[in-house]
Enzyme design. Structure first.
Site, PDB file in Angstrom:
ATOM      1  N   ASP A  67     -47.715   6.420 -22.712  1.00 51.76           N
ATOM      2  CA  ASP A  67     -46.457   7.057 -23.085  1.00 51.76           C
ATOM      3  C   ASP A  67     -46.320   7.185 -24.606  1.00 51.76           C
ATOM      4  O   ASP A  67     -47.108   6.615 -25.368  1.00 51.76           O
ATOM      5  CB  ASP A  67     -45.266   6.267 -22.508  1.00 51.76           C
ATOM      6  N   ASN A 136     -36.288  -4.513 -16.898  1.00 55.14           N
ATOM      7  CA  ASN A 136     -35.637  -3.846 -15.764  1.00 55.14           C
ATOM      8  C   ASN A 136     -36.653  -3.372 -14.715  1.00 55.14           C
ATOM      9  O   ASN A 136     -36.309  -2.608 -13.829  1.00 55.14           O
ATOM     10  CB  ASN A 136     -34.797  -2.660 -16.269  1.00 55.14           C
ATOM     11  N   HIS A 138     -39.358  -1.550 -15.267  1.00 55.93           N
ATOM     12  CA  HIS A 138     -40.029  -0.267 -15.521  1.00 55.93           C
ATOM     13  C   HIS A 138     -41.520  -0.473 -15.780  1.00 55.93           C
ATOM     14  O   HIS A 138     -41.957  -1.541 -16.205  1.00 55.93           O
ATOM     15  CB  HIS A 138     -39.345   0.529 -16.647  1.00 55.93           C
ATOM     16  N   GLU A 143     -38.286   4.516 -15.726  1.00 54.03           N
ATOM     17  CA  GLU A 143     -37.130   3.639 -15.616  1.00 54.03           C
ATOM     18  C   GLU A 143     -36.688   3.535 -14.148  1.00 54.03           C
ATOM     19  O   GLU A 143     -37.104   4.348 -13.313  1.00 54.03           O
ATOM     20  CB  GLU A 143     -35.988   4.216 -16.463  1.00 54.03           C
TER      21      GLU A 143
HETATM   22  P1  PGA Z   1     -43.274  -5.554 -23.986  1.00 52.25           P
HETATM   23  O1  PGA Z   1     -42.858  -4.214 -23.245  1.00 52.25           O
HETATM   24  O2  PGA Z   1     -44.719  -5.752 -23.718  1.00 52.25           O
HETATM   25  O3  PGA Z   1     -42.981  -5.291 -25.436  1.00 52.25           O
HETATM   26  O4  PGA Z   1     -42.436  -6.630 -23.401  1.00 52.25           O
HETATM   27  C1  PGA Z   1     -43.296  -3.968 -21.954  1.00 52.25           C
HETATM   28  C2  PGA Z   1     -42.628  -2.740 -21.397  1.00 52.25           C
HETATM   29  O5  PGA Z   1     -41.472  -2.440 -21.776  1.00 52.25           O
HETATM   30  O6  PGA Z   1     -43.252  -2.058 -20.568  1.00 52.25           O
END
Ligand code: PGA
Length: 247
Positions: A67, A136, A138, A143
């Site tokens: 992404d 959450n 995702h 999302e």
């Molecule tokens: P993080 O993010 O590794 O910074 O916790 C993971 C994500 O949001 O997919």
């Protein structure tokens, strides 16, 4: 879904990097899907260390990142392109023409997303996809509410995700509101998936992913239908799992 519980972030990073290093040796060319965020940083450090020790080679590796924020140019310090350069690419022998990123500055973002899908197909699909997980639930920027057959597209980031990611920006206002992301269907097309989760802030999402219903409310729960998906979870991220709480 296979779940590997490790003690802490260091062990998670070592385990993930050894799985990746082993996979890279088995196929040429090798198509590797990459994730950004705080979680894979330790794994990328380990991969760099292995490369510098002469234990792995990236010359046959083709990468696709999951992404990118809409509106941030590749040289912006908060773009995921910049992150990948700094945390991995500039330290290893990957051929720059084998690096693929969604161009979030493209004039036609829909066409850019469609083209990304086509390029992934043209190289034969993703052999191994690395994933983190949001608080959450995702995966990439899919999302809650994302459908199982979603493809690469433009998405609006949830307020929760923008708050979580604001730690990398100087203020919440600076966090982009939109992003381009591979879809859940795109991710599920990968031959093998490796999801990494570390720390207590991921405990609820990990419990819901593994023990809750398979539902768009928890996008990572869709990984349970994949034939070859491994989760590496440290004790903090796994702290709410029933299997770890049986007396
Ligand atoms: P993080 O993010 O590794 O910074 O916790 C993971 C994500 O949001 O997919």
């Amino acid at each position: 879904m296979k779940v590997i519980i490790v003690k802490d972030y260091e062990e998670l990073s070592r385990k993930a990097s050894s799985i990746i290093a082993d996979a890279l040796q088995r196929k040429k060319p090798f198509v590797l899907g990459l994730a950004t965020g705080g979680t894979p940083e330790g794994c990328y450090k380990e991969l760099i260390r292995m490369y510098q020790a002469g234990c792995i080679d990236f010359s046959h590796v083709i990468t696709f990142n999951l992404d990118e924020y809409v509106g941030l140019p590749p040289h912006h310090p908060n773009s995921y392109r910049y992150y990948m350069e700094e945390k991995l690419f500039r330290h290893i022998n990957i051929d720059p023409k084998n690096i693929h990123f969604l161009n979030s500055k493209a004039r036609d973002l829909e066409a850019e997303c469609q083209a990304y899908e086509e390029i992934i197909k043209a190289v034969g699909g993703i052999d191994l996809q690395i994933l983190g997980i949001g608080r959450n639930g995702h995966i990439a920027f899919n999302e809650p509410g994302s459908s199982i057959d979603s493809r690469t597209r433009v998405v609006t980031l949830s307020h929760e995700t923008r708050i979580a990611n604001s730690r990398f920006f100087s203020s919440l206002e600076e966090v982009p509101k939109k992003a381009l992301t591979m879809g859940i269907g795109t991710i599920l097309d990968a031959r093998r998936i490796l999801l990494l989760a570390s720390g207590p802030t991921k405990a609820e999402a990990i419990k819901a992913t593994i023990e809750g219903p398979i539902t768009p409310a928890v996008p990572a729960s869709f990984l349970r239908i994949h034939e070859d998906c491994t989760l590496i979870v440290d004790l903090d991220a796994g702290s709410l799992l029933s299997s770890l709480n049986k007396n």
